[in-house]
Design a protein around this motif. Structure first.
Motif, PDB file in Angstrom:
ATOM      1  N   ALA A  86       0.841  -1.187   0.000  1.00 58.74           N
ATOM      2  CA  ALA A  86       0.000   0.000   0.000  1.00 58.74           C
ATOM      3  C   ALA A  86       0.876   1.236   0.000  1.00 58.74           C
ATOM      4  O   ALA A  86       2.048   1.198   0.351  1.00 58.74           O
ATOM      5  CB  ALA A  86      -0.890   0.013   1.249  1.00 58.74           C
ATOM      6  N   THR A 141      -7.152  -8.152   1.698  1.00 58.65           N
ATOM      7  CA  THR A 141      -6.210  -7.844   0.619  1.00 58.65           C
ATOM      8  C   THR A 141      -6.472  -6.463   0.042  1.00 58.65           C
ATOM      9  O   THR A 141      -5.544  -5.665  -0.176  1.00 58.65           O
ATOM     10  CB  THR A 141      -6.308  -8.903  -0.488  1.00 58.65           C
ATOM     11  OG1 THR A 141      -6.027 -10.193   0.058  1.00 58.65           O
ATOM     12  CG2 THR A 141      -5.327  -8.602  -1.611  1.00 58.65           C
ATOM     13  N   GLN A 174       1.561   6.043   4.229  1.00 58.38           N
ATOM     14  CA  GLN A 174       0.485   6.824   4.817  1.00 58.38           C
ATOM     15  C   GLN A 174       0.892   8.289   4.921  1.00 58.38           C
ATOM     16  O   GLN A 174       2.049   8.613   5.212  1.00 58.38           O
ATOM     17  CB  GLN A 174       0.152   6.285   6.219  1.00 58.38           C
ATOM     18  CG  GLN A 174      -0.361   4.855   6.186  1.00 58.38           C
ATOM     19  CD  GLN A 174      -1.617   4.737   5.383  1.00 58.38           C
ATOM     20  OE1 GLN A 174      -2.575   5.477   5.595  1.00 58.38           O
ATOM     21  NE2 GLN A 174      -1.644   3.812   4.448  1.00 58.38           N
ATOM     22  N   HIS A 226       2.239   0.317   9.322  1.00 59.32           N
ATOM     23  CA  HIS A 226       1.184   1.048   8.626  1.00 59.32           C
ATOM     24  C   HIS A 226       1.699   2.405   8.147  1.00 59.32           C
ATOM     25  O   HIS A 226       1.475   2.806   6.992  1.00 59.32           O
ATOM     26  CB  HIS A 226      -0.004   1.242   9.573  1.00 59.32           C
ATOM     27  CG  HIS A 226      -1.200   1.865   8.942  1.00 59.32           C
ATOM     28  ND1 HIS A 226      -1.954   2.819   9.576  1.00 59.32           N
ATOM     29  CD2 HIS A 226      -1.776   1.680   7.719  1.00 59.32           C
ATOM     30  CE1 HIS A 226      -2.947   3.201   8.788  1.00 59.32           C
ATOM     31  NE2 HIS A 226      -2.866   2.515   7.660  1.00 59.32           N
ATOM     32  N   SER A 285       1.730  -3.618   3.859  1.00 61.47           N
ATOM     33  CA  SER A 285       0.368  -4.159   3.826  1.00 61.47           C
ATOM     34  C   SER A 285       0.399  -5.674   3.919  1.00 61.47           C
ATOM     35  O   SER A 285       1.437  -6.313   3.734  1.00 61.47           O
ATOM     36  CB  SER A 285      -0.350  -3.731   2.544  1.00 61.47           C
ATOM     37  OG  SER A 285       0.285  -4.303   1.405  1.00 61.47           O
ATOM     38  N   PRO A 323      -5.167  -1.174  11.052  1.00 65.34           N
ATOM     39  CA  PRO A 323      -4.499  -2.477  11.104  1.00 65.34           C
ATOM     40  C   PRO A 323      -5.092  -3.324  12.228  1.00 65.34           C
ATOM     41  O   PRO A 323      -5.576  -2.787  13.234  1.00 65.34           O
ATOM     42  CB  PRO A 323      -3.043  -2.114  11.396  1.00 65.34           C
ATOM     43  CG  PRO A 323      -2.904  -0.684  11.011  1.00 65.34           C
ATOM     44  CD  PRO A 323      -4.234  -0.052  11.253  1.00 65.34           C
ATOM     45  N   SER A 381      -7.843  -3.935   1.404  1.00 66.28           N
ATOM     46  CA  SER A 381      -7.685  -2.831   2.353  1.00 66.28           C
ATOM     47  C   SER A 381      -6.309  -2.180   2.296  1.00 66.28           C
ATOM     48  O   SER A 381      -6.157  -1.007   2.634  1.00 66.28           O
ATOM     49  CB  SER A 381      -7.944  -3.323   3.784  1.00 66.28           C
ATOM     50  OG  SER A 381      -6.871  -4.152   4.230  1.00 66.28           O
ATOM     51  N   GLY A 382      -5.294  -2.965   1.889  1.00 64.91           N
ATOM     52  CA  GLY A 382      -3.935  -2.434   1.886  1.00 64.91           C
ATOM     53  C   GLY A 382      -3.381  -2.207   3.274  1.00 64.91           C
ATOM     54  O   GLY A 382      -2.416  -1.452   3.454  1.00 64.91           O
ATOM     55  N   LEU A 383      -3.967  -2.867   4.281  1.00 60.58           N
ATOM     56  CA  LEU A 383      -3.564  -2.669   5.670  1.00 60.58           C
ATOM     57  C   LEU A 383      -2.661  -3.812   6.143  1.00 60.58           C
ATOM     58  O   LEU A 383      -2.864  -4.964   5.765  1.00 60.58           O
ATOM     59  CB  LEU A 383      -4.787  -2.609   6.586  1.00 60.58           C
ATOM     60  CG  LEU A 383      -5.735  -1.430   6.390  1.00 60.58           C
ATOM     61  CD1 LEU A 383      -7.062  -1.702   7.076  1.00 60.58           C
ATOM     62  CD2 LEU A 383      -5.093  -0.154   6.926  1.00 60.58           C
ATOM     63  N   PRO A 384      -1.699  -3.529   7.008  1.00 61.02           N
ATOM     64  CA  PRO A 384      -0.937  -4.621   7.617  1.00 61.02           C
ATOM     65  C   PRO A 384      -1.752  -5.289   8.716  1.00 61.02           C
ATOM     66  O   PRO A 384      -2.598  -4.654   9.354  1.00 61.02           O
ATOM     67  CB  PRO A 384       0.284  -3.899   8.208  1.00 61.02           C
ATOM     68  CG  PRO A 384      -0.203  -2.524   8.507  1.00 61.02           C
ATOM     69  CD  PRO A 384      -1.230  -2.197   7.449  1.00 61.02           C
TER      70      PRO A 384
END
Length: 377
Positions: free
Chosen positions: A2, A198, A5, A334, A339, A178, A200-203
């Motif tokens: 991702a 997947t 931020q 994050h 991600s 996250p 969401s692009g979040l860890p």
């Protein structure tokens, strides 16, 4: 991966506990306040050791706590109970009462509770709104949702509704937060959330915090492999009380817990040896746990030998520093734009998202991860 931020005007980071009035969350909030104030050293916090300096982790003083729970006992009172049980040192609950009260004001009703007629979609929407409101009111750079609630049974194959842990996990994704699953509960590990996780692009990281018996197994199992000793059987027993003991008295919850305990042996030894892990609820033990392991192995010329271990510890005091570590590491991941699952955090889990099974190799992976975060600054 991702995108990185955007930099927020605030450097404060939210930690949103699912199970926010439980022993682990209470100990984490009290402990964070105590370490920040210089009342106690950060024993058990790996992120406070030299290899993590310069990795850009959020400061302990920047953490703001809130969460969901179905329990109603306020955190200051819960801290007093943990003091009486010997979990927290005398005087600490009073010294950090303000921080405990502030966190308690940020706890919202969890669910579903008995008689709750709301659908999964409705519950997820409420949980998501709670996390978003928390982030916006405190002008937080980000919020990490950490599940430290009681273990739930594995869902039935034909279940039509998501288990509670997955409701919270889904809400975290929708809120852009996250997710860390410190329990054996399902969380993100359900086909219903695979695509959402997947996209969401979040860890995220999990599953099931490694605090005692399995921690020792992840040290001993590689020893047998490295010394070419054949493990014939590995049996274990856990005696524990408190909310965890009551929850794990449910055979379904115990099965979910034991799956992670067995994984480290199978992954390290290449097979699952004979033997089982038994979990016994002993309410008188409270937050304290005793774990026995009996290992039968075979040496040169078929010589049969035995190794027995005893682990006695306080679950909340073992878990709380790990939870704080994970919240900081995942928040930094994050911020750095990482991600998906973070197998480098397998050091903390019984049932990790890939990576090696032995503790030494897991620690090396964690140190490499710290370097990766340092380079991302």
């Amino acid at each position: 991966m991702a995108g990185r931020q955007p930099v927020s005007a605030s450097r404060n980071v939210g930690v949103w506990f699912v199970g926010a009035r439980g022993s682990v969350a209470t100990t984490a909030v009290a402990g964070c306040a105590a370490v920040t104030a210089g009342l106690h050293p950060p024993n058990g916090m790996v992120t406070e050791t030299a290899p993590f300096a310069g990795s850009g982790l959020p400061a302990l003083s920047s953490l703001v706590f809130g969460g969901h729970d179905t329990a109603h006992c306020p955190l200051p009172k819960r801290a007093e109970e943990l003091t009486a049980a010997g979990v927290l040192p005398h005087g600490l609950a009073a010294a950090v009462r303000g921080e405990l009260a502030a966190a308690d004001e940020e706890i919202r009703p969890g669910g579903p509770q008995s008689g709750d007629v709301r659908t999964d979609r409705e519950l997820i929407a409420v949980f998501e709104a709670d996390v978003r409101d928390f982030r916006e009111r405190h002008e937080l750079a980000r919020v990490v949702v950490v599940n430290v609630s009681s273990t739930e049974p594995l869902p039935e194959p034909d279940a039509t509704r998501l288990p509670p842990s997955s409701l919270y996990a889904s809400a975290a994704l929708r809120a852009g937060s996250p997710f860390v699953n410190f329990t054996p509960s399902t969380g993100l590990r359900t086909a219903a959330l695979t695509d959402a996780a997947t996209a969401s692009g979040l860890p995220h990281a999990g599953r099931d915090g490694k605090t005692g018996q399995t921690l020792l197994r992840s040290v001993l199992a590689p020893m047998f492999v490295q010394r070419a000793l054949s493990v014939r059987a590995w049996s274990g027993t856990n005696l524990l009380g408190g909310a965890d003991g009551a929850a794990l008295a449910d055979p379904g919850a115990a099965a979910a817990k034991n799956a992670g305990k067995s994984r480290v042996l199978a992954d390290t030894l290449g097979h699952t040896p004979e033997g089982e892990v038994h979990i016994d609820d002993v309410p008188a033990l409270g937050d304290w746990k005793t774990a026995w392991d009996h290992i039968a192995f075979e040496g040169f010329l078929g010589s049969r030998m035995i190794l027995q271990t005893i682990w006695q510890g306080c679950d909340s005091a073992l878990a709380a520093p790990l939870v704080l570590d994970l919240a900081r590491l995942v928040a930094r991941a994050h911020e750095a734009g990482l991600s998906g699952p973070l197998p480098e955090l397998g050091f903390y889990f019984k049932d990790p998202d890939g990576g090696p099974a032995g503790l030494s190799e897991q620690f090396e992976a964690l140190l490499s991860f710290a370097g990766r975060l340092r380079e991302a600054r």
